[in-house]
Design a protein around this motif. Structure first.
Motif, short mmCIF file in Angstrom:
data_model
loop_
_atom_site.label_atom_id
_atom_site.label_comp_id
_atom_site.label_asym_id
_atom_site.label_seq_id
_atom_site.Cartn_x
_atom_site.Cartn_y
_atom_site.Cartn_z
N MET A 169 60.57 82.67 77.44
CA MET A 169 61.41 83.94 77.90
C MET A 169 61.03 84.12 79.54
O MET A 169 61.29 85.06 80.05
CB MET A 169 60.54 85.07 77.27
CG MET A 169 61.12 85.17 75.66
SD MET A 169 62.66 85.18 75.23
CE MET A 169 63.38 86.49 75.68
N ASN A 170 60.30 83.03 80.24
CA ASN A 170 60.17 83.11 81.59
C ASN A 170 59.13 84.34 82.02
O ASN A 170 59.52 84.82 82.84
CB ASN A 170 61.55 83.11 82.41
CG ASN A 170 61.28 82.80 83.82
OD1 ASN A 170 60.41 81.98 84.23
ND2 ASN A 170 61.99 83.46 84.73
N ALA A 171 58.41 84.68 81.18
CA ALA A 171 57.39 85.76 81.25
C ALA A 171 56.07 85.34 81.63
O ALA A 171 55.62 84.31 81.27
CB ALA A 171 57.36 86.59 80.06
N GLN A 172 55.28 86.20 82.36
CA GLN A 172 54.02 85.73 82.72
C GLN A 172 52.82 86.67 81.66
O GLN A 172 52.91 87.65 81.23
CB GLN A 172 53.50 86.29 84.09
CG GLN A 172 54.19 85.69 85.27
CD GLN A 172 53.94 84.26 85.38
OE1 GLN A 172 52.93 83.93 85.17
NE2 GLN A 172 55.01 83.43 85.71
N MET A 173 51.77 85.89 81.31
CA MET A 173 51.07 86.26 80.38
C MET A 173 50.47 87.45 80.72
O MET A 173 50.21 88.59 79.93
CB MET A 173 49.90 85.40 80.00
CG MET A 173 50.35 84.02 79.30
SD MET A 173 50.69 84.33 77.56
CE MET A 173 48.80 84.44 76.85
N THR A 174 50.06 87.78 81.84
CA THR A 174 49.30 88.97 82.58
C THR A 174 50.29 89.97 82.49
O THR A 174 49.99 91.39 82.13
CB THR A 174 49.10 88.67 84.03
OG1 THR A 174 48.12 87.43 84.11
CG2 THR A 174 48.40 90.10 84.38
N GLU A 175 51.52 90.00 82.73
CA GLU A 175 52.75 90.86 82.71
C GLU A 175 52.89 91.54 81.10
O GLU A 175 52.86 92.70 80.98
CB GLU A 175 54.03 90.53 83.31
CG GLU A 175 54.81 91.54 83.19
CD GLU A 175 56.29 91.09 83.61
OE1 GLU A 175 57.40 91.66 83.96
OE2 GLU A 175 56.40 89.82 84.04
N ILE A 176 52.80 90.59 80.22
CA ILE A 176 53.04 90.80 78.87
C ILE A 176 51.81 91.57 78.29
O ILE A 176 51.83 92.66 77.49
CB ILE A 176 53.38 89.60 78.13
CG1 ILE A 176 54.48 88.92 78.61
CG2 ILE A 176 53.31 90.02 76.48
CD1 ILE A 176 55.48 89.78 78.26
N ARG A 177 50.65 91.20 78.65
CA ARG A 177 49.41 91.77 78.33
C ARG A 177 49.29 93.28 78.84
O ARG A 177 48.97 94.17 78.14
CB ARG A 177 48.11 91.26 78.76
CG ARG A 177 46.97 91.68 78.32
CD ARG A 177 45.66 90.76 78.61
NE ARG A 177 45.31 90.92 79.83
CZ ARG A 177 43.98 90.69 80.37
NH1 ARG A 177 43.28 89.99 79.69
NH2 ARG A 177 43.69 90.92 81.65
N GLN A 178 49.67 93.41 79.86
CA GLN A 178 49.75 94.79 80.75
C GLN A 178 50.75 95.46 79.97
O GLN A 178 50.59 96.92 79.66
CB GLN A 178 50.21 94.62 82.20
CG GLN A 178 49.12 94.05 83.14
CD GLN A 178 49.70 93.90 84.51
OE1 GLN A 178 50.83 93.75 84.77
NE2 GLN A 178 48.63 93.49 85.47
#
Length: 496
Positions: free
Chosen positions: A152-161
């Motif tokens: 999904m072209n997402a960053q792990m940090t962004e998802i955790r937030q």
């Protein structure tokens, strides 16, 4: 007509009070179990989905669509969502959010197959599952987030937030516990190296909870560090709701600090709503806002707060509070009425307030030299006050970003001989490079006759050297070396 009638109930994505809502059940510890939560029976007739997704996409239709997905039979969701997203990709996010509430695994599989590369789609799906089963969202993060984020072209940090932000709006205590586990042994226990104890995402999630629950949480977890950025985010989300609570007598110190910080950044809104605050908080808040009056210098011909001139707000302050903010208020007034500004400063012996006032004079000298020359020259006060004001103005004439040539051009443009020669002397003294000082001095040769008087320039230089406390280094508080005065004096002696 039908859409207009539904707008009130569905605006901004809120469910009507009689709408069915999924029951929050204990979440399974692994993604291998995917029993959807039970739904309460709905008495509302389910419309044809095309009646919604064929309409233009906006906040109202998106809210209607989410509600349709919550009411419709579960087996009908995939085909309806596929058809809606084929009509417009705008329908992907609201579809995944609502679908994840009912069958997160089916929604996830569809998302990975039909919306790869869309970070917003993953965040929408994550929001839906976290609302219903936060622990399940956490399990997904631990087990599958890395591979899904790549798809999904997402960053792990962004998802955790995203998990923390949504979870905090459901159960802030467990969200905070999850964050602490995530941080684990890598959490830095040194306060100097950590901006805040509670991550900002949790503060953002708190905004939607009842006030009593939020205040209980903040009391239980007081912010032990200087940073209040997270609490400022909470207040800024709904200042009409949170600022009055932050100003209550029993509010936590960190919340009060955040309220003050918000007020400094939003002085007009704060003073327009001052009456909404607890009576005991009104004068301290007024003092806080006026203490940053210098930030209002560029906000209008005559700055006001809640329709009142800044000087009018002084009337309601105690002598102590008035004295603590007078420098900034008088500094703003300086642009409009130098006599009134000097009158405000009379009797104030606080060095910090005097410094702020004279720095305002220097600032005006840098940005509005023509306008302020008249104000400064017409100022009436004691010889000491007028001299200090002129010296501060002359110091600012050089400008923060001016070249030596620009500073000299400004200096020689003044009509008043005393102010002109003081500004010229300061321009030369502040040049630390001998070659630059000489080049700056040489520009005087091209000036019209009468612009520079040797004797008066020497007198101005002597006044500057003998009274450094009046003007020197208004911002940096660093005295100018005596050698620079000696070098300028040598140049002045070469004048005819």
């Amino acid at each position: 007509m039908g859409l207009s009638a539904l707008a009130v109930g569905y605006a901004s994505g809120n469910r009507p009070s009689d709408a069915p809502r999924p029951e929050v059940n204990p979440a399974p510890s692994s993604l291998t179990t995917n029993a959807p939560p039970k739904l309460k029976a709905s008495t509302r007739p389910i419309p044809d989905p095309q009646e919604i997704y064929l309409l233009p996409f906006n906040a109202v239709t998106a809210a209607r669509w989410r509600q349709w997905l919550r009411d419709a039979p579960l087996p009908d969701l995939e085909s309806a969502i596929t058809a809606a997203c084929a009509q417009s990709p705008d329908w992907i996010e609201p579809s995944l959010e609502a679908w994840a509430e009912r069958d997160d695994l089916a929604a996830r599989n569809w998302m990975l197959a039909n919306a790869p590369g869309r970070t917003t789609a993953l965040l929408a799906w994550l929001h839906g599952i976290t609302l219903i089963a936060p622990e399940k969202a956490r399990a997904w993060f631990d087990e599958s987030a890395e591979t899904d984020c790549k798809t999904m072209n997402a960053q792990m940090t962004e998802i955790r937030q995203g998990i923390l932000r949504t979870w905090a709006g459901v159960d802030p205590e467990r969200a905070l516990a999850a964050w602490k586990l995530w941080e684990g042994p890598t959490r830095d226990s040194d306060p100097k190296n950590r901006s805040q104890f509670i991550p900002q995402e949790i503060y953002e999630g708190l905004a939607g909870l009842p006030e009593s629950q939020v205040l209980d949480f903040l009391a239980k977890h007081p912010e032990p560090f200087d940073s209040v950025s997270g609490l400022e985010t909470l207040i800024a989300s709904h200042p009409d709701r949170w600022l009055p609570l932050a100003c209550l007598p029993d509010a936590s110190p960190s919340l009060k600090n955040a309220a003050n910080s918000y007020a400094k950044a939003n002085p007009r809104w704060t003073m327009e709503h001052l009456e909404d605050l607890d009576p005991s908080a009104r004068e301290p808040m007024t003092t806080t806002v006026l203490g940053n009056a210098h930030d209002l210098i560029f906000s209008g011909i005559r700055p006001t707060l809640a329709g009142k001139p800044l000087t009018s707000w002084l009337e309601g302050l105690t002598p102590e509070n008035r004295a603590s903010v007078i420098g900034g208020v008088a500094g703003v007034e300086l642009m409009h009425d130098s006599n009134k500004a000097l009158a405000l400063m009379q009797g104030n012996n606080r060095s910090g307030q005097a410094k702020e006032f004279y720095e305002s004079a220097a600032l005006f000298g840098a940005i509005e030299p023509r306008l302020m020359e008249q104000q400064i020259m017409n100022a009436e006060g004691s010889p000491e006050e007028v001299t200090r004001l002129r010296l501060a103005f002359a110091a600012g004439v050089q400008g923060v970003f001016s070249s030596p040539h620009d500073a000299m051009c400004r200096a020689i443009s003044f009509q008043d001989e005393g102010l002109r020669h003081t500004a010229i002397a300061l321009t030369l003294v502040n040049q630390t490079d001998p070659d630059v000082r000489q080049a700056t001095f040489d520009w005087l040769d091209g000036m019209p006759a009468g612009t520079v008087n040797k004797a008066q320039l020497q007198d101005s230089l002597q006044q500057l050297q003998s009274n450094p406390e009046r003007w020197a280094a208004l911002e940096n508080n660093k005295p100018i070396p005596a050698g620079q005065f000696t070098a300028v004096d040598a140049l002045i002696k070469t004048l005819p």
